[in-house]
Design a protein around this motif. Structure first.
Motif, PDB file in Angstrom:
ATOM      1  N   ARG A 144      -9.225  -9.366  -2.523  1.00  0.00           N
ATOM      2  CA  ARG A 144      -9.810  -8.403  -3.780  1.00  0.00           C
ATOM      3  C   ARG A 144      -8.844  -6.985  -3.861  1.00  0.00           C
ATOM      4  O   ARG A 144      -8.375  -6.721  -4.266  1.00  0.00           O
ATOM      5  CB  ARG A 144     -11.015  -8.243  -2.805  1.00  0.00           C
ATOM      6  CG  ARG A 144     -10.482  -6.936  -1.502  1.00  0.00           C
ATOM      7  CD  ARG A 144     -11.904  -7.252  -0.400  1.00  0.00           C
ATOM      8  NE  ARG A 144     -11.584  -6.376   0.635  1.00  0.00           N
ATOM      9  CZ  ARG A 144     -12.636  -6.097   1.313  1.00  0.00           C
ATOM     10  NH1 ARG A 144     -13.479  -5.517   0.607  1.00  0.00           N
ATOM     11  NH2 ARG A 144     -11.977  -4.992   2.179  1.00  0.00           N
ATOM     12  N   GLN A 145      -7.685  -7.557  -2.878  1.00  0.00           N
ATOM     13  CA  GLN A 145      -6.300  -6.388  -3.341  1.00  0.00           C
ATOM     14  C   GLN A 145      -5.361  -6.982  -4.190  1.00  0.00           C
ATOM     15  O   GLN A 145      -4.798  -5.407  -4.893  1.00  0.00           O
ATOM     16  CB  GLN A 145      -5.108  -6.710  -1.958  1.00  0.00           C
ATOM     17  CG  GLN A 145      -6.204  -6.951  -1.059  1.00  0.00           C
ATOM     18  CD  GLN A 145      -4.762  -7.346   0.253  1.00  0.00           C
ATOM     19  OE1 GLN A 145      -4.294  -7.595   0.139  1.00  0.00           O
ATOM     20  NE2 GLN A 145      -5.406  -6.784   1.683  1.00  0.00           N
ATOM     21  N   TYR A 146      -6.097  -7.949  -5.109  1.00  0.00           N
ATOM     22  CA  TYR A 146      -5.203  -7.650  -6.677  1.00  0.00           C
ATOM     23  C   TYR A 146      -6.377  -7.573  -7.403  1.00  0.00           C
ATOM     24  O   TYR A 146      -5.787  -7.411  -8.379  1.00  0.00           O
ATOM     25  CB  TYR A 146      -4.753  -9.009  -6.637  1.00  0.00           C
ATOM     26  CG  TYR A 146      -3.960  -9.958  -5.845  1.00  0.00           C
ATOM     27  CD1 TYR A 146      -2.884  -9.430  -6.124  1.00  0.00           C
ATOM     28  CD2 TYR A 146      -4.437 -10.298  -4.783  1.00  0.00           C
ATOM     29  CE1 TYR A 146      -1.750  -9.896  -5.420  1.00  0.00           C
ATOM     30  CE2 TYR A 146      -3.088 -10.662  -3.121  1.00  0.00           C
ATOM     31  CZ  TYR A 146      -1.610 -10.722  -4.116  1.00  0.00           C
ATOM     32  OH  TYR A 146      -0.604 -11.276  -3.026  1.00  0.00           O
ATOM     33  N   ILE A 147      -7.026  -7.251  -7.252  1.00  0.00           N
ATOM     34  CA  ILE A 147      -8.408  -7.023  -8.017  1.00  0.00           C
ATOM     35  C   ILE A 147      -9.085  -5.029  -8.066  1.00  0.00           C
ATOM     36  O   ILE A 147      -8.927  -4.621  -9.215  1.00  0.00           O
ATOM     37  CB  ILE A 147     -10.044  -7.347  -7.651  1.00  0.00           C
ATOM     38  CG1 ILE A 147      -9.458  -9.003  -7.965  1.00  0.00           C
ATOM     39  CG2 ILE A 147     -11.011  -7.039  -8.753  1.00  0.00           C
ATOM     40  CD1 ILE A 147     -10.799  -9.426  -7.781  1.00  0.00           C
ATOM     41  N   SER A 148      -9.211  -4.532  -6.449  1.00  0.00           N
ATOM     42  CA  SER A 148      -9.401  -3.232  -6.609  1.00  0.00           C
ATOM     43  C   SER A 148      -8.399  -2.584  -6.996  1.00  0.00           C
ATOM     44  O   SER A 148      -7.070  -2.283  -7.183  1.00  0.00           O
ATOM     45  CB  SER A 148      -9.670  -3.200  -5.321  1.00  0.00           C
ATOM     46  OG  SER A 148     -10.409  -4.214  -4.849  1.00  0.00           O
ATOM     47  N   LYS A 149      -8.851  -1.273  -7.367  1.00  0.00           N
ATOM     48  CA  LYS A 149      -7.770   0.487  -7.898  1.00  0.00           C
ATOM     49  C   LYS A 149      -8.101   0.988  -6.668  1.00  0.00           C
ATOM     50  O   LYS A 149      -9.151   1.114  -6.093  1.00  0.00           O
ATOM     51  CB  LYS A 149      -8.446   0.963  -9.277  1.00  0.00           C
ATOM     52  CG  LYS A 149      -8.670  -0.972 -10.163  1.00  0.00           C
ATOM     53  CD  LYS A 149      -7.276  -1.265 -10.853  1.00  0.00           C
ATOM     54  CE  LYS A 149      -7.208  -2.035 -11.419  1.00  0.00           C
ATOM     55  NZ  LYS A 149      -6.199  -2.570 -11.501  1.00  0.00           N
ATOM     56  N   PRO A 150      -6.371   1.823  -6.288  1.00  0.00           N
ATOM     57  CA  PRO A 150      -6.550   2.816  -5.522  1.00  0.00           C
ATOM     58  C   PRO A 150      -7.593   3.839  -5.810  1.00  0.00           C
ATOM     59  O   PRO A 150      -7.280   4.039  -7.245  1.00  0.00           O
ATOM     60  CB  PRO A 150      -5.422   2.918  -5.232  1.00  0.00           C
ATOM     61  CG  PRO A 150      -4.598   2.758  -7.490  1.00  0.00           C
ATOM     62  CD  PRO A 150      -5.836   0.855  -6.645  1.00  0.00           C
ATOM     63  N   PRO A 151      -8.079   4.788  -5.467  1.00  0.00           N
ATOM     64  CA  PRO A 151      -7.820   6.380  -6.130  1.00  0.00           C
ATOM     65  C   PRO A 151      -7.347   7.116  -6.254  1.00  0.00           C
ATOM     66  O   PRO A 151      -5.614   6.335  -6.109  1.00  0.00           O
ATOM     67  CB  PRO A 151      -8.505   7.096  -4.442  1.00  0.00           C
ATOM     68  CG  PRO A 151      -7.758   6.399  -3.260  1.00  0.00           C
ATOM     69  CD  PRO A 151      -7.931   4.730  -4.093  1.00  0.00           C
ATOM     70  N   VAL A 152      -6.905   7.881  -6.826  1.00  0.00           N
ATOM     71  CA  VAL A 152      -6.141   9.124  -7.044  1.00  0.00           C
ATOM     72  C   VAL A 152      -5.281   9.732  -6.106  1.00  0.00           C
ATOM     73  O   VAL A 152      -5.560   9.686  -5.014  1.00  0.00           O
ATOM     74  CB  VAL A 152      -6.275  10.278  -8.594  1.00  0.00           C
ATOM     75  CG1 VAL A 152      -6.692   9.546  -9.776  1.00  0.00           C
ATOM     76  CG2 VAL A 152      -7.654  10.909  -8.176  1.00  0.00           C
ATOM     77  N   LYS A 153      -4.137  10.179  -6.482  1.00  0.00           N
ATOM     78  CA  LYS A 153      -3.176  10.642  -5.365  1.00  0.00           C
ATOM     79  C   LYS A 153      -4.208  11.941  -4.730  1.00  0.00           C
ATOM     80  O   LYS A 153      -4.364  12.762  -5.795  1.00  0.00           O
ATOM     81  CB  LYS A 153      -1.912  11.192  -5.772  1.00  0.00           C
ATOM     82  CG  LYS A 153      -1.140  11.632  -4.293  1.00  0.00           C
ATOM     83  CD  LYS A 153       0.425  11.900  -4.952  1.00  0.00           C
ATOM     84  CE  LYS A 153       1.360  10.250  -5.811  1.00  0.00           C
ATOM     85  NZ  LYS A 153       2.902  11.048  -6.168  1.00  0.00           N
ATOM     86  N   ASN A 154      -3.965  12.085  -3.902  1.00  0.00           N
ATOM     87  CA  ASN A 154      -4.454  12.879  -2.934  1.00  0.00           C
ATOM     88  C   ASN A 154      -3.888  13.174  -1.904  1.00  0.00           C
ATOM     89  O   ASN A 154      -4.422  12.684  -0.191  1.00  0.00           O
ATOM     90  CB  ASN A 154      -6.439  12.424  -2.796  1.00  0.00           C
ATOM     91  CG  ASN A 154      -6.892  13.960  -1.718  1.00  0.00           C
ATOM     92  OD1 ASN A 154      -6.416  14.600  -1.639  1.00  0.00           O
ATOM     93  ND2 ASN A 154      -7.897  14.040  -1.396  1.00  0.00           N
ATOM     94  N   ALA A 155      -3.362  14.380  -1.453  1.00  0.00           N
ATOM     95  CA  ALA A 155      -2.851  14.979  -0.305  1.00  0.00           C
ATOM     96  C   ALA A 155      -3.414  15.685   0.971  1.00  0.00           C
ATOM     97  O   ALA A 155      -3.191  15.606   2.024  1.00  0.00           O
ATOM     98  CB  ALA A 155      -1.386  15.716  -0.011  1.00  0.00           C
ATOM     99  N   HIS A 156      -4.680  15.259   0.787  1.00  0.00           N
ATOM    100  CA  HIS A 156      -5.619  16.298   1.509  1.00  0.00           C
ATOM    101  C   HIS A 156      -5.440  17.434   1.661  1.00  0.00           C
ATOM    102  O   HIS A 156      -5.152  17.954   3.215  1.00  0.00           O
ATOM    103  CB  HIS A 156      -6.091  15.488   2.812  1.00  0.00           C
ATOM    104  CG  HIS A 156      -6.767  14.147   2.725  1.00  0.00           C
ATOM    105  ND1 HIS A 156      -6.905  13.438   3.173  1.00  0.00           N
ATOM    106  CD2 HIS A 156      -7.143  13.027   1.239  1.00  0.00           C
ATOM    107  CE1 HIS A 156      -7.588  12.122   2.509  1.00  0.00           C
ATOM    108  NE2 HIS A 156      -7.809  12.151   1.790  1.00  0.00           N
ATOM    109  N   SER A 157      -4.693  17.882   0.776  1.00  0.00           N
ATOM    110  CA  SER A 157      -3.879  19.432   1.283  1.00  0.00           C
ATOM    111  C   SER A 157      -4.995  20.890   1.383  1.00  0.00           C
ATOM    112  O   SER A 157      -4.916  21.868   1.846  1.00  0.00           O
ATOM    113  CB  SER A 157      -2.868  19.508   0.249  1.00  0.00           C
ATOM    114  OG  SER A 157      -3.260  19.754  -0.524  1.00  0.00           O
TER     115      SER A 157
END
Length: 257
Positions: A244-257
């Motif tokens: 599933r690591q090759y299928i899932s898409k990451p969330p947009v970049k978020n620095a939690h700032s």
């Protein structure tokens, strides 16, 4: 809270600058940056030396491989928390260390971990794989779980009480260490729930049946060396979880700032 970040490198001149800059650009003010070089011959040493005192410790000498070099760095570290970042890799944003320290302080954890991205070696905007570690639960290792090793930050005391990387292991030395720290010694663990590390794809591949069988034997040895018993399906479920690591898409970049 001082944080020690350790980079090990051998002939990494092509990408070492990206790695160093990602550490030096972190907003957290108390970072001890240690670089362990395996006596590179491609200009890596000159690149590192050009950063001068921004690098707290720099050693360039022959070693017995990746995990021996990591052990050298860990032994030199004086920070309360230790993180590892390989020379081809970099932090996803400039608040990774700040967020990590905040979570440790909030939870009193022995270690924290996050998620990782694998990208094309030449085009780091091209995603290859998204490793979402997810939340840990008891016996998760028996169900094939493990966190991304380079997303793992641990208190120095954990290494002092539970030991360093085993040099008699090969590609599974990181798996054995995490199994020992988390499953065997029950380190108090927290999940950062964000992408912390971007890795250029490469390294030891388990894609062939021969390599997968070798990795399976090493994973089995990791359990045996720690006097632990996996389920009969554990060692095969571990690689299957990667699909599933090759299928899932990451969330947009978020620095939690």
């Amino acid at each position: 809270m001082k944080v020690s970040i350790i980079t090990v490198v051998y002939n990494g001149a092509e990408h070492i600058r990206d790695c160093i800059e990602s550490v030096l650009s972190q907003t957290y003010p108390d970072i001890e940056y240690i670089i362990i070089d395996g006596k590179s011959t491609d200009g890596t040493v000159a690149i590192v030396q050009a950063y001068g005192t921004k690098i707290a410790r720099f050693v360039s000498e022959p070693d017995k491989g990746l995990y021996d070099a990591m052990n050298k760095g860990i032994s030199m570290a004086t920070g309360e928390v230790i993180g590892l970042l390989n020379a081809d890799d970099f932090y996803r944003h400039d608040r990774v260390i700040t967020n990590m320290v905040s979570l440790i302080e909030q939870t009193g954890s022995d270690a924290v971990y996050g998620d990782m991205l694998y990208v094309d070696r030449d085009d780091t905007q091209k995603l290859k794989r998204y490793w979402r570690s997810g939340w840990y639960s008891d016996n998760a290792f028996k169900w094939g779980w493990m966190p991304g090793h380079l997303s793992f930050f641990a208190k120095r005391t954990l290494y002092e009480t539970c030991g360093l990387f085993r040099l008699d292991m090969k590609s599974a030395a990181d798996y054995e260490l995490l199994l020992r720290f988390i499953h065997k010694h029950k380190a108090k663990l927290s999940y950062m729930n964000e992408v912390t590390i971007v890795m250029r794809a490469g390294g030891i591949s388990n894609s062939s049946l021969k390599n997968r069988l070798r990795a399976n034997r090493e994973d089995k040895l990791a359990w045996e060396l720690n006097g632990l018993q996996p389920y009969f399906f554990t060692l095969w479920l571990k690689p299957l979880r990667k699909i599933r690591q090759y299928i899932s898409k990451p969330p947009v970049k978020n620095a939690h700032s």
